[in-house]
Design an enzyme around this catalytic site. Sequence first.
Site, PDB file in Angstrom:
ATOM      1  N   PHE A   1       0.527  -0.977  -0.120  1.00 45.40           N
ATOM      2  CA  PHE A   1      -0.247  -0.175  -0.422  1.00 45.40           C
ATOM      3  C   PHE A   1       0.374   1.489  -0.149  1.00 45.40           C
ATOM      4  O   PHE A   1       2.060   1.585   0.770  1.00 45.40           O
ATOM      5  CB  PHE A   1      -1.460  -0.142   1.697  1.00 45.40           C
ATOM      6  CG  PHE A   1      -1.631  -0.960   1.808  1.00 45.40           C
ATOM      7  CD1 PHE A   1      -2.977  -0.886   1.309  1.00 45.40           C
ATOM      8  CD2 PHE A   1      -1.117  -2.118   2.252  1.00 45.40           C
ATOM      9  CE1 PHE A   1      -3.718  -2.166   0.206  1.00 45.40           C
ATOM     10  CE2 PHE A   1      -1.944  -3.217   2.408  1.00 45.40           C
ATOM     11  CZ  PHE A   1      -3.899  -3.628   1.299  1.00 45.40           C
ATOM     12  N   ASP A   2      -0.405   2.217  -0.765  1.00 44.20           N
ATOM     13  CA  ASP A   2       0.715   3.193  -0.411  1.00 44.20           C
ATOM     14  C   ASP A   2       0.406   4.162   0.598  1.00 44.20           C
ATOM     15  O   ASP A   2      -1.102   3.975   1.326  1.00 44.20           O
ATOM     16  CB  ASP A   2       0.634   4.291  -1.976  1.00 44.20           C
ATOM     17  CG  ASP A   2       0.850   5.469  -1.875  1.00 44.20           C
ATOM     18  OD1 ASP A   2       2.056   6.227  -1.466  1.00 44.20           O
ATOM     19  OD2 ASP A   2       0.402   6.804  -2.102  1.00 44.20           O
TER      20      ASP A   2
END
Lengths: 76, 638
Positions: free
Chosen positions: B312-313
């Site tokens: 995930f960013d």
Amino acid sequence: MNKKVILQLDALTCPSCLTKIEGALKAQPGVGTIKVLFNAGKVKAEIDDSQTSADALSDVVTKLGYEVQGVKVKDL
Amino acid sequence: MKFQMYIQKHTKQITWLTGALIVAGLALQYLAHFQLGANILLAIASVIAIIPIAIHAYQALKVKVVSIELLVTIAVIGAFIIGEYNESAIVTFLFLFGNFLEQKTLDKTRASIKTLTEMTPTTALVLQDDGTTETVDVDDVEKGDRVLVKTGAAIPVDGVVVDGSGYADEAAVTGESRAVKKTTDDQVFSGTMLSDGYLQVKATKVGDDTTFAKIIELVEDAQDTKSHAEKFIDRFAKYYTPAVLLIALAVFIISRDFKLAITVLVLGCPGALVIGAPVSNVAGIGNGAKRGILIKGGEAMDTFAHVDTFVFDKTGTLTQGKTAVSEIKNYTTDAAQVLALTAKMETLSDHPLGRAVLTYADNQNVAYQDLVVSNNQTLKGQGIAAEINGEQVLVGNLKLMTTYKLALSADQQADLQALQATGSSTMIVAVAGKIAALIGVADIIRPEVKAQLAKLKAAGAKHLVMLTGDNQVTADYVANELGIDEVHAELLPDQKVEFVKQFQANGQKVAFVGDGINDSPSLATADIGIAMGSGTDVAIETSDVVLMQSNFTSLVHAYRLAKKTVLNTKENVVIAIAVVAFLLLGLVAGFIYMASGMFVHEASILVVIFNAMRLIHFGGSPVKNNPDVQQQAMTQTN
């Protein structure tokens, strides 16, 4: 190839219809890449409008026995 | 040609007619014992019913394709020659009737997309120079045209509201059916419904360039983008069907049993196998599309189902991507008053932290506008000092407090450190010479994320990773809050790509989840790139899965849907193979003959289609308008 033609067909049911339509259109002069969308019932083709036209393609498909419900032409 | 068209148009009637003739024929045979009459009726039925099948067979043969229709045609002609009118009639009828049912059920699996395309507006009311309006085909609307939209109408272009206001239901674009307020300068999307109000919209994108048109094109293409399994089956079928023809010939030469040979032709039809895999994908992709989840084809579906690592960013994905007040520690008896004073002070500054406080105060309905400020003074790198209604107010950092000779108590010190440990930026508020409050401002974690990540793990995700350009303290805090397994902070976009590659080198299947703003390289590198929130055009193009709604419920649904769809495909392949095995066994054991073989075939095709249709309703129906229902759904899923 300077135009993109989109034909809306009646729902397609047999996968072999794809090959049929694709083969018949490829045999036309001035037709580039062709994509037949089975589930959407659409034909997308790139054509050179000096050699053929959207109506000509539509005729070919009609003669194969598929109803063409709509024709759209776009510049490439 | 005309004849072909006529036949194709009337296949349904031919099917019914054949059915009726067969019933009449069988009645004559078994009830009236009038064999000749029965044979005549059944022969007529066979001849009528074989025409549409033979036409298809011939057309396919013209483009060098040996089709199922050809196998059936030969078998039926064979049966006719040896006088098996009973068999030939029933086989043709079952084949036509099977096709008819197949078409009906296939339509159902495609229905999700159809309902989408039907929402496409076809005309627009364009405002002319003289103030009148003219109805124009959507394809002929020009960029910059002003379009009128009335209550109950679909917005025909992407554009910006220049006049009027109303509520739009953006389900077509986001998959979330909810009224969104639209007023001047707001963006509106083609295909969304104006449920209330009146808008004048300046077109920015028209025709095939609108977001909605792009979504439809993407989904249509996706449904025809085949997975490896499908491509394999297609190749297999291409050789399999002619092979059946040869096998039947071989059977005849060896056994000299004509009946056995034509039975092989009918039993050899690859029906359920050819339809099984694509129909699952069409249904699965349709299920997603209805919820604003765009999965780009069977291939993406397959890979997504095998993902074990989610990367995930952080900013804009796990967090909201904008700073907001995360916590307030109040040390006075009137918290609202302190907030009002602080907000008033912040109207003097344009610092981002200040804007967060103002937004917070507005949301809390705290009235601060009427307070009167005097003697305000900005101390660079420290904060602001001023008098409000005669009281001295300070808002700033520790340095500012030191400048004014104020000290934090031990408890307040501890609070401050605790706040900083969450990665929040902090500000201290002092009123009339006393420390009044500590305010933490941070990029807030989305509320639903924690529970949804747990669900993602329950659904089969093994490793959750967060990559961020943000600082280590904030990153650690967010990861810890959310139960993320691995964190890497202070990264540049290309360093994120390196991490993705490293996971792949370890043999992990990686999905990268980002908002598409400056993480396109990672989206493209990962096995599955998931763009969250309608994002940018680039993100939609480079990613394999697009979540139009920026929420984690969609992500979990998409993941489970992919797994379910792949499982469904497998079930269908197993069913198809089991049927073929059963038929062969039946043939050897002698309890399967042409008509019964065709029956089993057609039944198995319907079974795989029905099996795929279960996917359409996977996960219940999407949440509808009513906010209460939505609330309930939220609590349930949490």
